[in-house]
Design a protein around this motif. Structure first.
Motif, PDB file in Angstrom:
ATOM      1  N   ARG A 129      38.350  33.290  33.294  1.00 32.11           N
ATOM      2  CA  ARG A 129      37.052  33.114  33.945  1.00 32.11           C
ATOM      3  C   ARG A 129      37.001  33.721  35.340  1.00 32.11           C
ATOM      4  O   ARG A 129      35.981  34.297  35.746  1.00 32.11           O
ATOM      5  N   LEU A 130      38.127  33.658  36.056  1.00 31.50           N
ATOM      6  CA  LEU A 130      38.158  34.195  37.420  1.00 31.50           C
ATOM      7  C   LEU A 130      38.498  35.682  37.466  1.00 31.50           C
ATOM      8  O   LEU A 130      38.451  36.302  38.525  1.00 31.50           O
ATOM      9  N   ARG A 131      38.812  36.265  36.303  1.00 29.44           N
ATOM     10  CA  ARG A 131      39.040  37.705  36.251  1.00 29.44           C
ATOM     11  C   ARG A 131      37.789  38.458  35.815  1.00 29.44           C
ATOM     12  O   ARG A 131      37.785  39.684  35.749  1.00 29.44           O
ATOM     13  N   LYS A 132      36.759  37.736  35.547  1.00 32.30           N
ATOM     14  CA  LYS A 132      35.532  38.336  35.042  1.00 32.30           C
ATOM     15  C   LYS A 132      34.833  39.144  36.121  1.00 32.30           C
ATOM     16  O   LYS A 132      34.744  38.738  37.267  1.00 32.30           O
ATOM     17  N   GLU A 133      34.366  40.332  35.737  1.00 33.39           N
ATOM     18  CA  GLU A 133      33.610  41.211  36.621  1.00 33.39           C
ATOM     19  C   GLU A 133      32.304  41.601  35.960  1.00 33.39           C
ATOM     20  O   GLU A 133      32.155  41.520  34.742  1.00 33.39           O
ATOM     21  N   LEU A 134      31.364  42.037  36.812  1.00 40.41           N
ATOM     22  CA  LEU A 134      30.073  42.459  36.284  1.00 40.41           C
ATOM     23  C   LEU A 134      30.118  43.921  35.838  1.00 40.41           C
ATOM     24  O   LEU A 134      30.843  44.713  36.394  1.00 40.41           O
ATOM     25  N   VAL A 154      54.482  43.627  29.077  1.00 39.50           N
ATOM     26  CA  VAL A 154      53.486  43.779  28.009  1.00 39.50           C
ATOM     27  C   VAL A 154      52.248  42.931  28.317  1.00 39.50           C
ATOM     28  O   VAL A 154      51.105  43.371  28.135  1.00 39.50           O
ATOM     29  N   LEU A 155      52.473  41.723  28.797  1.00 39.88           N
ATOM     30  CA  LEU A 155      51.365  40.825  29.148  1.00 39.88           C
ATOM     31  C   LEU A 155      50.505  41.439  30.250  1.00 39.88           C
ATOM     32  O   LEU A 155      49.266  41.402  30.184  1.00 39.88           O
ATOM     33  N   GLU A 156      51.151  42.014  31.245  1.00 44.53           N
ATOM     34  CA  GLU A 156      50.411  42.622  32.362  1.00 44.53           C
ATOM     35  C   GLU A 156      49.584  43.809  31.888  1.00 44.53           C
ATOM     36  O   GLU A 156      48.459  44.024  32.329  1.00 44.53           O
ATOM     37  N   GLU A 157      50.136  44.589  30.967  1.00 49.37           N
ATOM     38  CA  GLU A 157      49.396  45.729  30.416  1.00 49.37           C
ATOM     39  C   GLU A 157      48.155  45.252  29.672  1.00 49.37           C
ATOM     40  O   GLU A 157      47.080  45.871  29.762  1.00 49.37           O
ATOM     41  N   CYS A 158      48.284  44.143  28.945  1.00 47.85           N
ATOM     42  CA  CYS A 158      47.134  43.585  28.216  1.00 47.85           C
ATOM     43  C   CYS A 158      46.026  43.186  29.189  1.00 47.85           C
ATOM     44  O   CYS A 158      44.848  43.453  28.948  1.00 47.85           O
ATOM     45  N   ILE A 159      46.411  42.537  30.292  1.00 50.57           N
ATOM     46  CA  ILE A 159      45.421  42.078  31.267  1.00 50.57           C
ATOM     47  C   ILE A 159      44.784  43.255  31.993  1.00 50.57           C
ATOM     48  O   ILE A 159      43.566  43.281  32.230  1.00 50.57           O
ATOM     49  N   LYS A 160      45.585  44.270  32.311  1.00 48.80           N
ATOM     50  CA  LYS A 160      45.047  45.437  33.024  1.00 48.80           C
ATOM     51  C   LYS A 160      44.068  46.218  32.161  1.00 48.80           C
ATOM     52  O   LYS A 160      43.100  46.799  32.666  1.00 48.80           O
ATOM     53  N   ASN A 161      44.301  46.258  30.860  1.00 48.99           N
ATOM     54  CA  ASN A 161      43.467  47.053  29.957  1.00 48.99           C
ATOM     55  C   ASN A 161      42.350  46.251  29.294  1.00 48.99           C
ATOM     56  O   ASN A 161      41.632  46.777  28.447  1.00 48.99           O
ATOM     57  N   GLU A 162      42.198  44.975  29.669  1.00 48.28           N
ATOM     58  CA  GLU A 162      41.172  44.139  29.041  1.00 48.28           C
ATOM     59  C   GLU A 162      39.768  44.538  29.488  1.00 48.28           C
ATOM     60  O   GLU A 162      39.593  45.220  30.514  1.00 48.28           O
ATOM     61  N   ASP A 163      38.794  44.105  28.744  1.00 42.75           N
ATOM     62  CA  ASP A 163      37.391  44.288  29.109  1.00 42.75           C
ATOM     63  C   ASP A 163      37.079  43.314  30.245  1.00 42.75           C
ATOM     64  O   ASP A 163      37.090  42.098  30.042  1.00 42.75           O
ATOM     65  N   LYS A 164      36.801  43.844  31.442  1.00 42.34           N
ATOM     66  CA  LYS A 164      36.607  42.982  32.600  1.00 42.34           C
ATOM     67  C   LYS A 164      35.349  42.123  32.498  1.00 42.34           C
ATOM     68  O   LYS A 164      35.233  41.098  33.177  1.00 42.34           O
ATOM     69  N   LYS A 165      34.424  42.520  31.657  1.00 43.01           N
ATOM     70  CA  LYS A 165      33.236  41.687  31.442  1.00 43.01           C
ATOM     71  C   LYS A 165      33.528  40.535  30.494  1.00 43.01           C
ATOM     72  O   LYS A 165      32.805  39.538  30.472  1.00 43.01           O
ATOM     73  N   ASN A 166      34.588  40.700  29.702  1.00 41.18           N
ATOM     74  CA  ASN A 166      34.966  39.660  28.749  1.00 41.18           C
ATOM     75  C   ASN A 166      36.491  39.560  28.710  1.00 41.18           C
ATOM     76  O   ASN A 166      37.142  39.956  27.738  1.00 41.18           O
ATOM     77  N   PRO A 167      37.118  39.062  29.797  1.00 41.97           N
ATOM     78  CA  PRO A 167      38.579  39.047  29.895  1.00 41.97           C
ATOM     79  C   PRO A 167      39.240  38.170  28.838  1.00 41.97           C
ATOM     80  O   PRO A 167      38.613  37.260  28.279  1.00 41.97           O
ATOM     81  N   GLN A 177      52.922  33.747  37.178  1.00 42.13           N
ATOM     82  CA  GLN A 177      54.005  34.424  37.885  1.00 42.13           C
ATOM     83  C   GLN A 177      53.637  35.861  38.226  1.00 42.13           C
ATOM     84  O   GLN A 177      54.129  36.415  39.217  1.00 42.13           O
ATOM     85  N   LEU A 178      52.762  36.456  37.428  1.00 47.65           N
ATOM     86  CA  LEU A 178      52.277  37.813  37.704  1.00 47.65           C
ATOM     87  C   LEU A 178      51.076  37.816  38.651  1.00 47.65           C
ATOM     88  O   LEU A 178      50.518  38.874  38.947  1.00 47.65           O
ATOM     89  N   ASN A 179      50.693  36.615  39.123  1.00 44.05           N
ATOM     90  CA  ASN A 179      49.585  36.457  40.092  1.00 44.05           C
ATOM     91  C   ASN A 179      48.224  36.860  39.524  1.00 44.05           C
ATOM     92  O   ASN A 179      47.389  37.427  40.226  1.00 44.05           O
ATOM     93  N   TYR A 180      48.013  36.558  38.244  1.00 45.16           N
ATOM     94  CA  TYR A 180      46.695  36.767  37.638  1.00 45.16           C
ATOM     95  C   TYR A 180      46.042  35.405  37.422  1.00 45.16           C
ATOM     96  O   TYR A 180      46.673  34.491  36.892  1.00 45.16           O
ATOM     97  N   PRO A 181      44.766  35.262  37.806  1.00 47.84           N
ATOM     98  CA  PRO A 181      44.078  33.988  37.583  1.00 47.84           C
ATOM     99  C   PRO A 181      43.668  33.840  36.123  1.00 47.84           C
ATOM    100  O   PRO A 181      43.881  34.741  35.306  1.00 47.84           O
ATOM    101  N   VAL A 182      43.054  32.721  35.788  1.00 53.58           N
ATOM    102  CA  VAL A 182      42.571  32.493  34.420  1.00 53.58           C
ATOM    103  C   VAL A 182      41.468  33.479  34.093  1.00 53.58           C
ATOM    104  O   VAL A 182      40.908  34.133  34.991  1.00 53.58           O
TER     105      VAL A 182
END
Length: 492
Positions: free
Chosen positions: A487-492, A439-452, A480-485
């Motif tokens: 701030r480091l997941r932010k994209e333009l 569930v956590l991974e799904e949340c991260i995958k579907n987040e707004d990459k400009k505002n993670p 453990q899922l290899n996702y950074p914080v």
């Protein structure tokens, strides 16, 4: 004052055979194949059948029932009198040595492993040097510098330290400028970026090989002027400091992400024999709602006792009244090898039975997951649960789980993936932590990459979904899922 004391205590001591049986259980299928071939090479009483174990398994079962293929029947039915003749082995030192460690060079010859035997990175660079017109003195220094390049392709040593070491090793005094010239020569070699001292320099060396388009020039500018902000994904600072638009930064980033941060590593992995494909030990198939479990043994050969070797023992025992010392020693050697072969065949069969028992218990415990492939269907499971079902010790279950993989229609994964801790939801339902991670991974995958999503926000979302979880636990699962914080997941 010295005193003598008599002390009684219990101590568990495993025999060499028991230790090797345990090790056989722990190794994966690929290592088992090499282990078997090593044993066959070392023991003339052991031979490989023409049929692989998998195809001949049913025939073997029939032979075992009739006693035709029983190793005991090969020589224990003879006139051999173990107690009166050899009095067993004189000591543990006389027992067979079941060495289990395989040499790395032998491992490279296993079937099912993708190895490419070719030149290393250092050899590749040295070959390029041989094509250059370089003075002998400089060539020698350059070869020395090549030897200092690490597996990632970086030269992390200073020119000054290499000058000192070179002078010490060769007795030749050189100036630092020679080492710097050698480094510049290597930087012009393939792969691009090799011999760089830092990641920043490595990326710039690669960009300098490309055509100087506007996108490339902006990528160079960002790395040269705002590399720290780039690594931290602080794009707003880059826009402010360099006066670039968001679109220009996007174009530059599209070029930067194509670069190789470890140019040497990509070369060595494919050329020096470190690249392997995972070979599953178990195969689970869903046939019309029925789970079919197979122990992958396609490359594992069937073993038999060498009948000619067994007949030698019969010959020795039939003439035991008229034997010299050398004949008795030969008989002891033959018996030792036959015992060793018999034990090894039994240990392989025991390994097979143990693995089958454990994997069947695991599939039964996680049946809902194997039927659907949905990780949220995983049930809380610990080693002791399977130990209780199978009757084996927890340490045995742990050995089966380590270094082994399962192949399913939805992917290949390690056996230990099936073991997961439990967490109780707000509704009182007990679920596996792997389901929360999904569930956590799904949340991260579907987040707004400009505002993670931050860890605090992820915690709030999980709580809303009925998972009472702390922020530090969210951070642990995210790592453990290899996702950074965020701030480091932010994209333009």
């Amino acid at each position: 004052m010295l005193q003598q004391k008599l002390q009684q205590k219990q101590q568990l001591k495993l025999s060499p055979q028991q230790i090797q049986t345990i090790k056989l259980l722990e190794i994966p299928m690929l290592e088992l194949e090499e282990r078997i071939r090593q044993e066959v090479e070392e023991n003339p009483a052991l031979e490989i059948s023409d049929n692989p174990m998998e195809s001949g398994e049913n025939d073997n079962r029939e032979k075992e029932e009739s006693g035709e293929n029983d190793p005991d029947n090969d020589y224990e039915g003879s006139n051999y009198d173990e107690d009166n003749y050899l009095n067993d082995y004189k000591s543990e030192d006389d027992a067979p040595d079941y060495a289990i460690e395989a040499q790395s060079r032998q491992e490279a010859q296993r079937e099912g492993v993708s190895y490419l035997n070719g030149e290393t990175l250092q050899e590749h660079l040295t070959n390029q040097l041989s094509l250059r017109s370089v003075k002998p003195e400089l060539k020698e220094v350059t070869e020395y510098v090549i030897g200092n390049i690490d597996e990632d392709g970086y030269l992390r040593r200073s020119a000054e330290s290499m000058v000192d070491d070179y002078s010490f090793q060769t007795g030749k005094i050189i100036h630092e400028i020679f080492v710097e010239k050698a480094i510049n020569i290597i930087k012009s070699f393939d792969p691009a970026g090799v011999a760089a001292a830092t990641l920043e320099e490595c990326l710039l060396l690669q960009l300098e090989r490309k055509n100087p388009t506007p996108k490339i020039e902006k990528a160079k500018l960002i790395i040269q002027k705002s590399f720290q902000d780039l690594s931290q994904k602080r794009y707003d600072r880059i826009i402010k400091d360099l006066g670039l638009s968001e679109e220009e930064i996007k174009e530059a980033l599209s070029e930067i992400v194509k670069l190789n941060p470890k140019p040497g590593n990509s070369w060595d992995t494919s050329m020096s024999g470190n690249s392997t494909q995972i070979i599953p030990d178990f195969i689970i198939e869903n046939e019309n709602g029925e789970l079919i479990i197979t122990l992958n043994q396609r490359a594992i050969p069937e073993l038999n006792i060498n009948r000619n070797f067994a007949e030698m023992l019969d010959e020795y025992t039939n003439n035991r009244n008229n034997q010299s010392k050398s004949m008795k020693e030969a008989a002891q050697f033959v018996k030792q090898k036959l015992d060793s072969a018999k034990w090894f065949i039994g240990a392989i069969k025991q390994r097979h039975d143990t693995l089958n028992s454990v994997i069947n218990a695991l599939v039964e415990a996680q049946k809902d997951y194997f039927m659907t492939g949905d990780e949220t269907k995983l049930k809380p499971l610990i080693l002791k649960d399977i130990a209780d079902k199978t009757g084996y010790d927890v340490s045995t279950i742990s050995r089966v789980s380590n270094s082994k993989y399962i192949q399913t229609e939805f992917g290949i994964f390690p056996v230990k993936f099936l073991f997961t801790d439990a967490l109780q939801t707000n509704d009182g339902e007990v679920i596996a932590t792997q389901g929360i991670k999904t569930v956590l991974e799904e949340c991260i995958k579907n987040e707004d990459k400009k505002n993670p999503l931050t860890d605090d926000r992820l915690m709030e979302i999980l709580i809303e979904k009925g998972f009472p979880i702390a922020r530090r636990t969210v951070a642990k699962y995210r790592e453990q899922l290899n996702y950074p914080v965020a701030r480091l997941r932010k994209e333009l």
